[in-house]
Enzyme design. Structure first.
Site, PDB file in Angstrom:
ATOM      1  N   HIS A  43       5.364  16.252  -9.893  1.00 36.17           N
ATOM      2  CA  HIS A  43       4.480  15.392  -9.099  1.00 36.17           C
ATOM      3  C   HIS A  43       4.651  13.956  -9.593  1.00 36.17           C
ATOM      4  O   HIS A  43       3.867  13.470 -10.411  1.00 36.17           O
ATOM      5  CB  HIS A  43       3.029  15.850  -9.249  1.00 36.17           C
ATOM      6  CG  HIS A  43       2.067  15.162  -8.326  1.00 36.17           C
ATOM      7  ND1 HIS A  43       0.950  15.780  -7.812  1.00 36.17           N
ATOM      8  CD2 HIS A  43       2.039  13.896  -7.818  1.00 36.17           C
ATOM      9  CE1 HIS A  43       0.288  14.937  -7.036  1.00 36.17           C
ATOM     10  NE2 HIS A  43       0.933  13.780  -7.043  1.00 36.17           N
ATOM     11  N   GLU A  70       5.662  17.370  -5.335  1.00 37.12           N
ATOM     12  CA  GLU A  70       4.336  17.019  -4.845  1.00 37.12           C
ATOM     13  C   GLU A  70       4.170  15.510  -4.859  1.00 37.12           C
ATOM     14  O   GLU A  70       4.762  14.814  -5.684  1.00 37.12           O
ATOM     15  CB  GLU A  70       3.248  17.628  -5.737  1.00 37.12           C
ATOM     16  CG  GLU A  70       3.257  19.126  -5.818  1.00 37.12           C
ATOM     17  CD  GLU A  70       2.181  19.652  -6.748  1.00 37.12           C
ATOM     18  OE1 GLU A  70       1.908  20.865  -6.691  1.00 37.12           O
ATOM     19  OE2 GLU A  70       1.623  18.863  -7.542  1.00 37.12           O
ATOM     20  N   HIS A 191      -4.139  24.340  -9.058  1.00 40.44           N
ATOM     21  CA  HIS A 191      -5.026  23.429  -9.776  1.00 40.44           C
ATOM     22  C   HIS A 191      -6.030  24.234 -10.601  1.00 40.44           C
ATOM     23  O   HIS A 191      -6.915  24.898 -10.059  1.00 40.44           O
ATOM     24  CB  HIS A 191      -5.781  22.457  -8.866  1.00 40.44           C
ATOM     25  CG  HIS A 191      -6.219  21.217  -9.594  1.00 40.44           C
ATOM     26  ND1 HIS A 191      -5.433  20.088  -9.689  1.00 40.44           N
ATOM     27  CD2 HIS A 191      -7.327  20.947 -10.307  1.00 40.44           C
ATOM     28  CE1 HIS A 191      -6.045  19.172 -10.397  1.00 40.44           C
ATOM     29  NE2 HIS A 191      -7.211  19.666 -10.793  1.00 40.44           N
TER      30      HIS A 191
END
Length: 253
Positions: A43, A70, A191
């Protein structure tokens, strides 16, 4: 079996804290794959505080499992990066600039027109698209209208409430997953999933194809070692009863 994609952002954070190349991000990615991970996730953020844009190009050359990038498609540099690298999957996350970590999903109703254009831009280059969403059936349903291939459910609420009541914590995710199946979307999640809460989630969320886990996995690897930790996560995802949903207290292994 739900697939495990290892997010290696925290490895990059550790490397960047001292400069140099220790730990070697590329070698860690290779090792994660060798130890059984079915994907590698990164990410990159505009300040490059963990994954750097150069890392993404380097990883593209060596990742043989699924490569998932991401990020926030509002950032022009991110769009250019993904279109140049052409990963297997891009997960679009509505992060604000400077945000510490992802903390909410897309409002796919309000952003339908914008997301439709972005999704198409990536799909035209052969990249599978997943939209990061909160566990709300209406957001999942509206995501389908953008043309996306998958949604990724934001699982912080499940992790936060897991020990207060497992069934209640999972209920919104089951409803969101059922909607994903109804409208023909693939389903990812991520997450704050960890060794304690992952197995119940994987067993009870219908159609779950992939989880992306980074922070907890890297923290666990400090105690259990990276290879052993990845195997422990894969075991949780296998849906094979272990006889114990909880892991031992760290330091007692």
């Amino acid at each position: 079996m739900t697939r495990l994609s290892v997010n290696i952002n925290k490895i990059a954070t550790l490397r960047n804290s001292r400069g140099g190349n220790n730990p070697d991000l590329i070698q860690v990615a290779k090792d994660c794959e060798a130890f059984g991970a079915q994907g590698i996730t990164v990410h990159p953020r505009p300040d490059e505080r963990h994954i750097r844009y150069d890392d993404v190009y380097a990883l593209k050359e060596i990742v043989t499992a699924e490569f998932n990038i991401e990020g926030n498609c509002d950032e022009e540099k991110f769009m250019d990066l993904v279109l140049a690298v052409k990963p297997h999957q891009v997960t679009l996350v509505p992060d604000a600039r400077g945000q510490l970590t992802s903390n909410h999903g897309w409002n796919t109703i309000e952003n339908k027109r914008y997301l439709t254009d972005v999704v198409k831009a990536f799909q035209d280059e052969g990249i599978r698209v997943s939209l990061f969403v909160d566990p709300l059936p209406e957001m999942v349903e509206a995501a389908a209208a953008t043309g996306t291939d998958r949604v990724e459910l934001y699982t912080e609420a499940y992790a936060s409430h897991y020990h207060q009541g497992i069934e209640l914590a999972a209920a919104p995710y089951i409803q969101a997953a059922e909607m994903a199946q109804k409208v023909g979307l693939g389903l990812n999640a991520g997450h704050d999933l960890d060794l304690n809460n992952l197995q119940y989630f994987a067993r009870n969320i219908p159609g779950l194809q992939e989880v992306s886990i980074g922070h907890a996995l890297v923290c666990d690897a400090l105690y259990y070692g990276l290879e052993n930790t990845i195997q422990m996560y894969l075991q949780r995802l296998s849906n094979i009863p272990t006889g114990n949903e909880e892991i031992p207290v760290k330091g007692e292994v």
